[in-house]
Motif scaffolding. Structure first.
Motif, short mmCIF file in Angstrom:
data_model
loop_
_atom_site.label_atom_id
_atom_site.label_comp_id
_atom_site.label_asym_id
_atom_site.label_seq_id
_atom_site.Cartn_x
_atom_site.Cartn_y
_atom_site.Cartn_z
N ARG A 13 0.83 -1.20 0.00
CA ARG A 13 0.00 0.00 0.00
C ARG A 13 0.86 1.25 0.00
O ARG A 13 0.44 2.30 -0.47
CB ARG A 13 -0.92 -0.03 1.23
CG ARG A 13 -1.91 1.12 1.31
CD ARG A 13 -2.85 0.90 2.48
NE ARG A 13 -3.86 1.95 2.56
CZ ARG A 13 -3.71 3.09 3.22
NH1 ARG A 13 -2.58 3.33 3.84
NH2 ARG A 13 -4.68 3.98 3.27
N ARG A 14 2.08 1.16 0.53
CA ARG A 14 2.93 2.34 0.65
C ARG A 14 4.10 2.34 -0.33
O ARG A 14 4.83 3.30 -0.41
CB ARG A 14 3.48 2.46 2.07
CG ARG A 14 2.36 2.47 3.08
CD ARG A 14 2.67 3.36 4.26
NE ARG A 14 1.44 3.61 4.97
CZ ARG A 14 0.74 4.71 4.88
NH1 ARG A 14 1.16 5.70 4.12
NH2 ARG A 14 -0.38 4.87 5.53
N ALA A 33 -1.28 5.92 -1.25
CA ALA A 33 -1.54 6.06 0.18
C ALA A 33 -1.03 7.36 0.78
O ALA A 33 -1.74 7.99 1.57
CB ALA A 33 -0.97 4.86 0.94
N GLY A 74 -3.58 10.02 0.24
CA GLY A 74 -4.72 9.86 1.12
C GLY A 74 -4.41 10.22 2.57
O GLY A 74 -5.32 10.57 3.33
N ASP A 75 -3.14 10.13 2.95
CA ASP A 75 -2.74 10.42 4.34
C ASP A 75 -2.40 11.89 4.58
O ASP A 75 -2.05 12.26 5.70
CB ASP A 75 -1.52 9.57 4.71
CG ASP A 75 -1.86 8.10 4.86
OD1 ASP A 75 -3.06 7.78 4.99
OD2 ASP A 75 -0.93 7.27 4.83
N ARG A 92 -8.60 8.94 -0.93
CA ARG A 92 -9.15 8.06 0.10
C ARG A 92 -10.26 7.18 -0.47
O ARG A 92 -10.36 6.00 -0.10
CB ARG A 92 -9.66 8.91 1.27
CG ARG A 92 -8.52 9.58 2.04
CD ARG A 92 -9.02 10.53 3.13
NE ARG A 92 -7.89 11.21 3.76
CZ ARG A 92 -8.01 12.14 4.70
NH1 ARG A 92 -9.22 12.50 5.13
NH2 ARG A 92 -6.93 12.72 5.21
N LEU A 94 -8.47 4.48 -2.48
CA LEU A 94 -7.88 3.49 -1.59
C LEU A 94 -8.93 2.52 -1.07
O LEU A 94 -8.69 1.30 -0.97
CB LEU A 94 -7.18 4.18 -0.41
CG LEU A 94 -5.86 4.90 -0.73
CD1 LEU A 94 -5.47 5.83 0.41
CD2 LEU A 94 -4.74 3.88 -0.98
N SER A 125 -3.78 1.42 -5.40
CA SER A 125 -2.55 1.65 -4.64
C SER A 125 -1.60 2.62 -5.33
O SER A 125 -0.61 3.04 -4.73
CB SER A 125 -1.81 0.33 -4.41
OG SER A 125 -1.49 -0.28 -5.65
#
Length: 283
Positions: A31-32, A142, A145-146, A239, A242, A247
């Protein structure tokens, strides 16, 4: 001696007596992890996110038409052999667009393995001229989204409404082709932030397609810029993507759009390849 592999992939040897403590660092979660992509994979994903009203195959070339709405939806996507000598293929392309009363465009790419430098040279020789160039950039999804962005004012919708279209000023009067292209794609989302009147302060579009999330039409009212609205729109869309299992992210940005390029640099987007639109230069 101990063999140590650094995060960069480089291996080095150190004396065991110099080691105080250590542990095995696991690979980054998928995911990262930053994405990798071949040119054909990414080219097909970007094409599925901006589908034309009409298309026809010429060998492995796709001829696309959408009543003139954007070059992408009204150009040839050449991802292989047209099945004809290049001069004959280009003659067919010109006739196809002439029958639709549209200028003949071919979209090409350079700068990545498997791209089309030879085709660009052939187009130059046959009287086609490059009009527009832009970058295709990719990033891990990700981290977008973060981002610490205020998404409370961002509204997501599956449909495009009149107010969204008023902010998206890439056409005159929105005919059927505009809505058809904008709503095309595997999983399409529209984002908007309300403005002081009927026109949104900011908008965006995202198409989720397997592992990919494509970002398009991110626009902000000039009087509302530098307030983080573009970041809020992209974070909200990321988001959502995700949640649907994507990804990796991609977007397209013109070379002279310095503000957008700076924004995307900060989000971790890196250039993958350049794409170009060649137009038939009639004598």
């Amino acid at each position: 001696m101990l063999l140590i592999t650094r995060k960069s992939g480089e291996s080095v040897r150190i004396a065991e007596s110099t080691l105080v403590a250590g542990k095995i660092v696991p690979a980054a979660p998928a995911r990262r992890r930053g994405p990798s992509a071949t040119f054909p994979e990414l080219a097909r994903a970007t094409a599925r996110a901006w589908r034309p009203v009409e298309s026809e195959m010429l060998g492995e070339w796709t001829l696309r038409a959408s009543d003139g709405f954007t070059r992408r939806a009204n150009s040839v996507l050449p991802l292989g052999d047209p099945g004809l000598p290049i001069a004959d293929a280009l003659k067919h392309v010109r006739a196809w667009y002439e029958a639709r009363r549209l200028p003949a465009y071919i979209q090409t790419a350079t700068g990545a393995e498997g791209t089309q430098e030879l085709l660009c040279a052939a187009l130059d020789r046959h009287g086609w001229r490059r009009e527009v160039s832009a970058e295709v950039r990719i990033a891990a999804l990700a981290p977008i989204g973060d981002l610490d962005a205020d998404v409370s004012a961002v509204r997501l919708s599956r449909t495009v409404d009149e107010s969204w279209l008023r902010r998206y000023q890439r056409f005159g009067e929105p005919g059927p082709a505009v809505r058809s292209v904008l709503t095309s794609g595997p999983s399409v989302w529209f984002a908007s932030v309300a403005g002081t009147g009927e026109v949104p302060a900011a908008i965006g579009r995202c198409v989720v397609d397997g592992r990919w999330a494509g970002f398009m039409a991110v626009e902000v009212d000039p009087e509302q810029r530098r307030r983080g609205l573009a970041t809020s729109v992209m974070t909200a869309l990321a988001r959502q993507a995700l949640d649907e299992g994507a990804s990796a992210a991609w977007l397209q940005v013109e070379a002279d759009n310095d503000g957008a390029r700076a924004l995307y640099d900060g989000m971790g987007f890196a250039p993958h390849h350049h794409y170009h639109h060649y137009r038939w230069a009639e004598a």
